[in-house]
Every structure is written in C-alpha cells, then in structure tokens.
Design a protein around this motif. Structure first.
Motif, PDB file in Angstrom:
ATOM      1  N   ARG A  41       0.903  -1.333   0.012  1.00 20.75           N
ATOM      2  CA  ARG A  41      -0.005  -0.073  -0.080  1.00 20.75           C
ATOM      3  C   ARG A  41       0.871   1.219  -0.059  1.00 20.75           C
ATOM      4  O   ARG A  41       1.792   1.234   0.773  1.00 20.75           O
ATOM      5  N   ILE A  42       0.658   2.004  -0.861  1.00 19.73           N
ATOM      6  CA  ILE A  42       1.235   3.382  -1.100  1.00 19.73           C
ATOM      7  C   ILE A  42       0.305   4.307  -0.688  1.00 19.73           C
ATOM      8  O   ILE A  42      -0.783   4.442  -1.086  1.00 19.73           O
ATOM      9  N   VAL A  43       0.655   5.169   0.443  1.00 23.63           N
ATOM     10  CA  VAL A  43      -0.244   6.032   1.060  1.00 23.63           C
ATOM     11  C   VAL A  43       0.212   7.690   0.800  1.00 23.63           C
ATOM     12  O   VAL A  43       1.600   7.820   1.042  1.00 23.63           O
ATOM     13  N   ASN A  44      -0.924   8.407   0.583  1.00 25.91           N
ATOM     14  CA  ASN A  44      -0.515   9.866   0.423  1.00 25.91           C
ATOM     15  C   ASN A  44      -0.994  10.366   1.656  1.00 25.91           C
ATOM     16  O   ASN A  44      -2.281  10.350   1.784  1.00 25.91           O
ATOM     17  N   ALA A  45      -0.227  11.170   2.248  1.00 27.21           N
ATOM     18  CA  ALA A  45      -1.035  12.054   3.580  1.00 27.21           C
ATOM     19  C   ALA A  45      -0.345  13.386   4.024  1.00 27.21           C
ATOM     20  O   ALA A  45       0.769  13.494   4.087  1.00 27.21           O
ATOM     21  N   ASN A  46      -1.359  14.406   3.983  1.00 24.16           N
ATOM     22  CA  ASN A  46      -1.041  15.614   4.407  1.00 24.16           C
ATOM     23  C   ASN A  46      -1.199  15.776   5.888  1.00 24.16           C
ATOM     24  O   ASN A  46      -2.341  15.453   6.426  1.00 24.16           O
ATOM     25  N   VAL A  47       0.108  16.098   6.682  1.00 20.45           N
ATOM     26  CA  VAL A  47      -0.102  15.695   8.242  1.00 20.45           C
ATOM     27  C   VAL A  47      -0.223  17.229   8.669  1.00 20.45           C
ATOM     28  O   VAL A  47       0.175  17.304  10.018  1.00 20.45           O
ATOM     29  N   LEU A  48      -0.772  18.193   8.181  1.00 17.66           N
ATOM     30  CA  LEU A  48      -1.070  19.346   8.788  1.00 17.66           C
ATOM     31  C   LEU A  48      -0.270  19.909   9.563  1.00 17.66           C
ATOM     32  O   LEU A  48      -0.247  20.432  10.688  1.00 17.66           O
ATOM     33  N   ASN A  49       1.028  20.250   8.894  1.00 21.21           N
ATOM     34  CA  ASN A  49       2.107  21.268   9.604  1.00 21.21           C
ATOM     35  C   ASN A  49       2.373  20.420  11.013  1.00 21.21           C
ATOM     36  O   ASN A  49       2.356  21.032  12.112  1.00 21.21           O
ATOM     37  N   PHE A  50       3.054  19.263  10.792  1.00 19.82           N
ATOM     38  CA  PHE A  50       3.442  18.614  11.945  1.00 19.82           C
ATOM     39  C   PHE A  50       4.759  19.120  12.358  1.00 19.82           C
ATOM     40  O   PHE A  50       5.705  18.855  11.836  1.00 19.82           O
ATOM     41  N   PHE A  51       4.713  19.953  13.615  1.00 18.22           N
ATOM     42  CA  PHE A  51       6.003  20.410  13.843  1.00 18.22           C
ATOM     43  C   PHE A  51       6.427  20.155  15.176  1.00 18.22           C
ATOM     44  O   PHE A  51       5.274  20.108  16.046  1.00 18.22           O
ATOM     45  N   THR A  52       7.414  19.769  15.848  1.00 13.99           N
ATOM     46  CA  THR A  52       7.729  19.695  17.195  1.00 13.99           C
ATOM     47  C   THR A  52       8.348  20.810  17.858  1.00 13.99           C
ATOM     48  O   THR A  52       8.208  20.743  19.067  1.00 13.99           O
ATOM     49  N   THR A  53       8.704  21.727  17.043  1.00 14.42           N
ATOM     50  CA  THR A  53       8.818  23.084  17.612  1.00 14.42           C
ATOM     51  C   THR A  53       7.612  23.687  17.622  1.00 14.42           C
ATOM     52  O   THR A  53       6.923  24.303  16.798  1.00 14.42           O
ATOM     53  N   LEU A 105       0.452  19.131  20.615  1.00 10.51           N
ATOM     54  CA  LEU A 105       1.539  18.253  20.040  1.00 10.51           C
ATOM     55  C   LEU A 105       1.111  16.944  20.342  1.00 10.51           C
ATOM     56  O   LEU A 105       0.995  16.024  19.240  1.00 10.51           O
ATOM     57  N   ASP A 106       0.899  16.448  21.560  1.00  7.90           N
ATOM     58  CA  ASP A 106       0.625  15.194  21.833  1.00  7.90           C
ATOM     59  C   ASP A 106      -0.594  14.786  21.148  1.00  7.90           C
ATOM     60  O   ASP A 106      -0.824  13.593  20.593  1.00  7.90           O
ATOM     61  N   ASN A 107      -1.770  15.435  21.270  1.00 10.04           N
ATOM     62  CA  ASN A 107      -3.071  15.313  20.651  1.00 10.04           C
ATOM     63  C   ASN A 107      -2.835  15.033  19.032  1.00 10.04           C
ATOM     64  O   ASN A 107      -3.648  14.254  18.397  1.00 10.04           O
ATOM     65  N   GLN A 108      -2.219  15.985  18.509  1.00  8.88           N
ATOM     66  CA  GLN A 108      -1.906  15.971  16.922  1.00  8.88           C
ATOM     67  C   GLN A 108      -1.280  14.732  16.635  1.00  8.88           C
ATOM     68  O   GLN A 108      -1.530  13.907  15.506  1.00  8.88           O
ATOM     69  N   ARG A 109      -0.234  14.418  17.435  1.00 11.48           N
ATOM     70  CA  ARG A 109       0.542  13.203  17.140  1.00 11.48           C
ATOM     71  C   ARG A 109      -0.303  11.827  17.206  1.00 11.48           C
ATOM     72  O   ARG A 109      -0.320  11.068  16.306  1.00 11.48           O
ATOM     73  N   THR A 110      -1.184  11.804  18.262  1.00 11.42           N
ATOM     74  CA  THR A 110      -1.913  10.717  18.445  1.00 11.42           C
ATOM     75  C   THR A 110      -3.026  10.596  17.316  1.00 11.42           C
ATOM     76  O   THR A 110      -3.200   9.375  16.983  1.00 11.42           O
ATOM     77  N   LYS A 111      -3.579  11.875  16.696  1.00 14.12           N
ATOM     78  CA  LYS A 111      -4.497  11.498  15.473  1.00 14.12           C
ATOM     79  C   LYS A 111      -3.954  11.186  14.417  1.00 14.12           C
ATOM     80  O   LYS A 111      -4.473  10.111  13.740  1.00 14.12           O
ATOM     81  N   LEU A 140       9.896  14.308  11.568  1.00 16.29           N
ATOM     82  CA  LEU A 140       9.655  13.215  10.640  1.00 16.29           C
ATOM     83  C   LEU A 140      10.162  12.072  11.730  1.00 16.29           C
ATOM     84  O   LEU A 140       9.809  11.035  11.735  1.00 16.29           O
ATOM     85  N   VAL A 141      11.219  12.035  12.563  1.00 19.98           N
ATOM     86  CA  VAL A 141      11.809  11.209  13.466  1.00 19.98           C
ATOM     87  C   VAL A 141      10.747  10.969  14.697  1.00 19.98           C
ATOM     88  O   VAL A 141      10.409   9.818  14.810  1.00 19.98           O
ATOM     89  N   ASP A 142      10.019  11.987  15.206  1.00 20.51           N
ATOM     90  CA  ASP A 142       9.116  11.694  16.062  1.00 20.51           C
ATOM     91  C   ASP A 142       7.830  11.031  15.487  1.00 20.51           C
ATOM     92  O   ASP A 142       7.422  10.203  16.191  1.00 20.51           O
ATOM     93  N   LEU A 143       7.231  11.332  14.461  1.00 20.13           N
ATOM     94  CA  LEU A 143       6.344  10.654  13.884  1.00 20.13           C
ATOM     95  C   LEU A 143       6.522   9.212  13.562  1.00 20.13           C
ATOM     96  O   LEU A 143       5.675   8.453  13.831  1.00 20.13           O
ATOM     97  N   THR A 144       7.813   8.975  12.961  1.00 16.65           N
ATOM     98  CA  THR A 144       8.242   7.678  12.743  1.00 16.65           C
ATOM     99  C   THR A 144       8.243   6.624  13.987  1.00 16.65           C
ATOM    100  O   THR A 144       7.812   5.565  13.919  1.00 16.65           O
ATOM    101  N   ALA A 145       8.754   7.376  14.795  1.00 14.99           N
ATOM    102  CA  ALA A 145       8.887   6.558  16.206  1.00 14.99           C
ATOM    103  C   ALA A 145       7.533   6.200  16.764  1.00 14.99           C
ATOM    104  O   ALA A 145       7.397   5.164  17.211  1.00 14.99           O
ATOM    105  N   ALA A 146       6.586   7.139  16.823  1.00 16.13           N
ATOM    106  CA  ALA A 146       5.214   6.968  17.364  1.00 16.13           C
ATOM    107  C   ALA A 146       4.535   5.933  16.540  1.00 16.13           C
ATOM    108  O   ALA A 146       3.753   5.190  17.093  1.00 16.13           O
TER     109      ALA A 146
END
Length: 750
Positions: free
Chosen positions: A355-367, A379-385, A421-427
């Motif tokens: 499966r190849i997935v396209n996703a816009n992650v709505l400005n995922f920033f850890t800063t 940030l916690d809530n955005q990451r979870t969703k 990117l690292v944060d989201l990959t790990a989660a």
C-alpha cells in the motif's frame, strides 16, 4: 435677457410633468401636495429655465419625502418596504422614521444579535416583489415574537465583512424607542425560496424576512462551525468548478451556479471562538458538536424518513459577506448518507501486496508555537490523531506533506531538522509494532548525484517518506527536485520488496509533491481567476518535475521500464493546468479520475469539495495498480475537531472535540494505492503460481457469463488481470500470464 420662464417635472410627487413656477418678482415658486404614493426618500426633480431670447438650461431640485412622525400606535408609519427600497441600500439611510410591524425573530442581548426582526403583516405589504417586508431593529427593548411594535429610529446600513466580501444590512437604530402596540399577533407567512435562486441579488428582496426552504438541503461546508457557529447548506454537496475539465466560460458558469445554490445557516449570535454558544461548544448538531456527535459534509438537514424534509425556517440576514439564515425553529441533521467510514475496511479495499499512502499531516512541527502545535498538549493530541490515521492505512510506503523543515519552525530558518519526521516515525512504529523507518534527506550520502542538502528548500515545511522496513526497502539514493521558488521540493525514492523472488527486478519509484498554494498572489501572468493564484508557477513545476523524472534521478534499476507513482498535494484540482500538463505531455494517468471517477474528493475549501491530492502513474505502473481508496476521515469532518487551535476553543470545547482517533487528523483525506510490482501476482504473495492461475481462469469465466469487461470494484475480476489493457479479461490475458509465468520460473532457476 428680459424675462424668464421656469418649469419643473413634479410627476414624481403627484404634480404636473410640466408645471410652470409663477414668479412674484423675486422668486419662482409653486406649492404642491405630495401624493400618498410618492416614493419616500431622496429624489431629484428636473427643471428647465428659458429666457425671452429662447435660450435654455436645465437644473435639478433635490428633495426628501418623509412621512410625519407620530408616537401613536396605528398612526401613519413608514412602510418596511419603503425603508428597504428595491435596491441593495435603503433610500432613507440617515433619516429618522417611524415604522410599525410584527416581531418575527427575537435575537436580543449581547450574546445574540442585539436586536430583533420585524415584518409587515400580510395586508400591509406592498406589491413590489423587489422590496423586502422585513427589517432588523437594533435595540435592547424587551419584545416577543408576535408583538406588534412601533419603532422610531435612524435608518442605517450596518457594514461587516469577511475578507474582501462585505455585507450591508439595512437596520433601524432605535435604542429604547420601541413600544408594544399589541401581542400574540398572527405572524406573516414565510417567503418560500428554492435553491438555486435565479440571481444572487435575489436574496436582497428577502433581507430581514422569514424565509422557508422546503427542499432537501445538505451540509456542504462547516469551516466556521467551531469559530462562529456557522455552516453552509445547498441542495447537494458543491464541487469546485475546476474539479472538472473546462475553460473560463464553463468555470464561470459553474461558479455562478454555486453562488446561487448556497446559503449559510448561522446561530443567531455574534459570539465566537472561546465565547461561542455561551463558552461551550458549537451549536450544530444539537445538543452540541463533539467528537462523538459530529456533523459531516453531506449531512441531511431536517430529514424526515421517507417523507419530504421538515422545512427549514429562519430569518434572512446579511452579515460578514454572506446572506445567512438565523433559524427560528429547531434544526436537525443526519449523517446517514455519509457516515464515518470504517477506516481499516476502506483502506483494505485498495488490496494488493503493498500500500502506497499519500497523507498531508497538517503542519506537524515539534517546535511549539510555529506553524503547528502551539502547546505540548496540542502536539500530543496531533501526534495521536496522525498515528491513528496512518496506522489504519496499513501503509508500506507513506508520502507525507507539511513536515517541519527548519529547527526554528520558520521559513528560511537556517538549520534543517528531521525532528518531526523522526518523532512521527517512532510513534507510528510503537503504535503498530511495525519497523517503520524514514528516508533521511539531510545526509549528503543519502542523496542522488547532483543533489545537496540545500535542495530541501527554504519553506517552513517539506515532504518526506516513512516506509515499513519489514516489507520494502529503499534502493539507491533519494532525489530532490528544487525549483528554487515557493514550490516545496519534490522527493523521489525507489523501493523494492524485502521478500519474494526476483525482488531486485521489482523496483518502483514513489514521488511526493507539494506544489505552491493558491494563497497569496504571485502576480500578472501567474495568477488565474479560476485556477487560483500562482497557477503559472505550479504549471512550471509540473513540467519540470516530469522532465526531471525523465532522466531517472534515483537511478531506478528498471531503467526505461521503471514504474512511477506520483502522489502529494499538487494544490491543483483535476481540471487545472498543472494536472492536465502531467496527464498530457507528461504522459501520466490520474488513478483517482480513472478508478473513482468525477465524484472523488479529498479536500473542502470554501464549502466546495474536490481533490488537490492526486495519485498519478506512468504507463508501466498502471497495470500493477489494483485499486485506489480515498479515506474520507478529514475533509468531511469539522475543522473544530482537529487537535490544533485550542486557543480559540473554550475549555468545554477542547474536552468535547478531542478524541484520539483518526477523524479530523488533518484537513486533507489520505489516499491509499494498492500496488504490486510483480505483474501477474494476483493473490499478492510475491510469487507467480497456481493460485494466480486459478483466480485468472475464474475471472475469465465470470466475465464471459456477465458479458462485460472488468470492473475496478468487482470482487472477482481484478483490474490487473486485464494484462493487455484492452478493457476486458479474456483468454488473451491468460496467454500473456503464461508467458510471464514461464519467464519468471526460468529467472528463478538461474
């Protein structure tokens, strides 16, 4: 000149059209009784002067016709229709008048609209269809629906705007000058309106009146629901004009129809953000918006089972750049025609080996405090969703847009970062137990020849890859195409299966794109009235990306036979130039248009849907795609339910809106592409074997019995079985499969 003659046209006020004005030696004057049917307000009388030599000239006498003021109920009063007038603005603006009519909508107090609406009784209305019989009274005086009131005040045009759209609501500023003449009067009947109206200007004739819409309406947009308690309704969900192929003429006609088909439903209040609905939650749907009580695009309004809907009745108002209804009876909604999907089941429909997935992650920033989350909680809530969304796609290769690019979180921020990117990959790995990894474009050794770290661009956001290392692995280096403008650099990476025979011969290259937005202007020659700002810049990017891919920037070992899958947010709808250039001279095929059709969508802007997110393939990849699925988990959901912008939500709203699920994880819907680089592997086990042969034979028999070609949604006939791409599954495809099988077996013996 020895003498003069002065004449005036007094027909407008009930006199002669050629009235001679007598002269007393000093003044030309004439007294006339103003007719009862003379138009109220300012007007101009045309006059002429001629001397004894036959020389003449014309001039105008300005005057204002008003009715006498009286505080007595049932005395002569200025009709509402005369105050409204036949045009957009009142002819009596700035004048003090008396008006007497029946209260049809009470929205008093600072939590409401600070006033009420009156409407002329049926027997007192004029016969002009262009003049409204309703009026807003700006007053704190205590009144109730059904009261006949007499109001004295100054006529005004209340101006309000949203962006460049400005409204002017005709009103009377009455203060406390309101007296109740009687109560429990029969309300005038609402005016019946059907969408679309003939002309957008027709709404003005109903301003301030009760309006009834009996047809079935649906929710077509809810961007402002969480901020202002406002949604947009229409007879059906509205599509962007450029969602379809067309030109300036057809797009203009479509835009006009949209403007005539839409009406806003407001909440009878000026409260907003944290004060909305008394500091609680958005009022729609009743008893209030929450993650468990959502309102999706396409929801039916006042549905009544198999019977016609209960009519929607409200007061037509004109504020903040749009005509709107403030309801005066209960409004109900039903998501039955577009319920929340079973996300996993829909993603599974894409099928296939990968499966190849396209996703816009709505400005995922850890800063924190930059474009994305403002607080640690956000940030916690955005990451979870986002993790809930991505994990349910089951993606093997995920192309992501709107990842943080610089440590500062800003544009041209100096030091690049992979933190988001690292944060989201790990989660994602932790949540799924899968070995998700990311493609690192901040190491020069990982980049294709000719690329440098700076090719990650200067925007605050960039694209990226997350992949399941248990199923696929990168081949070679990542390639970046940076146009050195406001387009985000495109990123390409070649992958191959981790398991299965001849994996090295099953490479495929995925390209993530995020073209320049339509937001701010780029200037003449770049901006388009229908395709949006910076269309020229996007066209150039599309052309250059196609040319760049033509030189095999990732050095895909498949060479001339390489399979390309282009995904991302192209910021262009299907009918627009950038997409059409990729389909035309670029030679790509739009999978969404091909396999889902004209009703596809992944985004809602301006209460109109369409898809900016595309899945394009070249001819070599097309036969290897099983299906495409759009996961409608974001575009149909109110933006209020997203994890961000908690500063404009009350404490009650923050608690009610958030859920750690995939719904409203972003503003774009993800796309899932079912793909298998091994041609003929219909059961997606990485081999050509008896299972594939049996499935193909079964499909051929099925197709013969039905007498039709393959269907992309057929449960028996897989579109990949049409190996000669002639539109049907026949014995010819069986012969082709057998040749593939023989070649595959021979290659595996070597």
């Amino acid at each position: 000149s020895q003498s003069y003659t002065v004449s005036c046209d007094l027909a407008a006020i009930g006199g002669s059209s050629g009235q001679i004005l007598p002269n007393d030696g000093v003044t030309f004057s004439y007294t006339v009784d103003v007719a009862l049917d003379a138009a109220l307000g300012s007007s101009s009388l045309l006059c002429a002067i001629e001397d004894n030599e036959g020389r003449s000239s014309t001039f105008n006498i300005g005057l204002t016709v008003l009715l006498p003021l009286s505080e007595a109920c049932n005395a002569v009063a200025t009709p509402v229709s005369a105050i409204q007038g036949p045009g957009a603005l009142s002819p009596l603006t700035g004048y003090t008048i008396d008006v007497e009519a029946i209260v049809v909508g009470d929205f008093q107090g600072s939590t409401g609209l600070s006033g009420f609406y009156i409407q002329e009784p049926v027997g007192e209305q004029d016969s002009n269809p262009l003049t409204s019989e309703g009026l807003f009274i700006f007053s704190p005086a205590a009144v109730s629906s059904g009261d006949r009131v007499r109001v004295r005040g100054v006529v005004a045009e209340f101006a309000s705007s949203t962006g460049s759209a400005t409204s002017r609501l005709t009103e009377v500023n009455a203060g406390a000058n309101v007296q109740v003449c009687s109560s429990n009067e029969t309300l005038p009947s609402p005016a019946d309106v059907t969408l679309p109206v003939g002309e957008s200007s027709e709404w003005e004739r109903y301003e301030g009146m009760q309006v009834r819409i009996a047809q079935q309406l649906v929710v077509t947009g809810h961007f402002s629901l969480g901020q202002f308690g406002q949604i947009d309704l229409a007879p059906s969900v509205l599509y962007q004009p450029t969602h379809t192929l067309g030109n300036a003429g057809s797009w203009s006609a479509a835009a006009d129809l949209i403007s005539r088909s839409r009406i806003a439903l407001d909440d009878g209040s000026t409260q907003s953000n944290t004060n909305l609905n008394g500091g609680t939650v958005a009022p729609y749907p009743s008893p209030g918006l929450s993650h468990a009580n959502t309102l999706r695009v396409g929801a039916l309004v006042n549905a009544n089972g198999d019977d016609p809907p209960i009519p929607l009745i409200g007061i037509l108002d004109d504020r903040f750049g749009a005509y709107r209804l403030h309801p005066i009876s209960a409004v109900t909604f039903s998501n039955a025609t577009n319920p929340r999907p079973d996300t996993v089941a829909v993603a599974n429909e894409a099928g296939a080996r990968f499966r190849i997935v396209n996703a816009n992650v709505l400005n995922f920033f850890t800063t924190l405090g930059s474009r994305g989350a403002a607080t640690a909680s956000e940030l916690d809530n955005q990451r979870t969703k986002l993790v809930a969304q991505l994990s349910k796609t089951g993606g093997d290769v995920m192309g992501l847009s709107e990842l943080q690019n610089f440590e500062s979180g800003q544009t041209n921020g100096g030091t690049y970062t992979n933190a988001a990117l690292v944060d989201l990959t790990a989660a994602l790995s932790a949540a799924t137990g899968r070995n998700y990894q990311y493609v690192d474009t901040l190491k020069a050794a990982n980049l294709a020849p000719g690329n440098v770290i700076g090719d990650n661009g200067t925007d605050a956001i960039r694209n990226g890859f997350i992949y399941n290392a248990g199923t696929v692995s990168p081949v070679g280096a990542a390639a970046l195409y940076y146009q050195n403008d406001q387009n985000r650099p495109s990123i390409a990476q070649t992958f191959k299966p981790v398991t299965g025979m001849l994996a090295d011969q099953q490479t495929f290259t995925v390209v993530v794109n995020h073209f320049r937005s339509k937001g701010s202007a780029c200037g003449p020659g770049n901006d388009d009235p229908y395709q949006g700002n910076c269309n020229g810049m996007r066209v150039l990017m599309a052309t250059n990306v196609a040319n760049w891919l033509g030189i095999n920037p990732t050095s895909d070992p498949a060479g001339a036979n390489r399979r390309y899958i282009l995904i991302g947010d192209f910021n262009a709808y299907f009918g627009e130039d950038p997409i059409q250039s990729l389909l035309g001279s670029g030679g790509y095929i739009n999978l969404i248009n091909l396999l889902i059709g004209e009703r596809a969508y992944s985004y809602n802007f301006g209460s109109q849907v369409g898809y900016l997110d595309h899945a394009l393939v070249n001819a070599a990849a097309l036969p290897l795609v099983k299906r495409v699925a759009e996961l409608h988990i974001n575009a149909d959901e109110p933006p209020a339910l997203q994890a961000l912008d908690s500063n404009i939500k009350s404490a009650t709203a923050r608690a009610a809106y958030y859920a750690g699920d995939e719904f409203a994880a972003s503003d774009h819907d993800p796309i899932v592409i079912g793909f298998n680089p091994l041609s003929g592997d219909f059961d997606d086990d990485g081999r050509l074997d008896a299972g594939d042969l049996t499935a193909l034979v079964h499909a051929i028999v099925h197709s013969v019995k039905r007498g039709v070609g393959h269907d992309s949604h057929d449960k028996i006939v897989d579109r990949r079985m049409d190996m000669d791409q002639d539109g049907s599954v026949t014995l010819r495809d069986l012969l082709i499969w057998q040749k593939h099988f023989i070649s595959w077996k021979r290659a595996n013996r070597m």
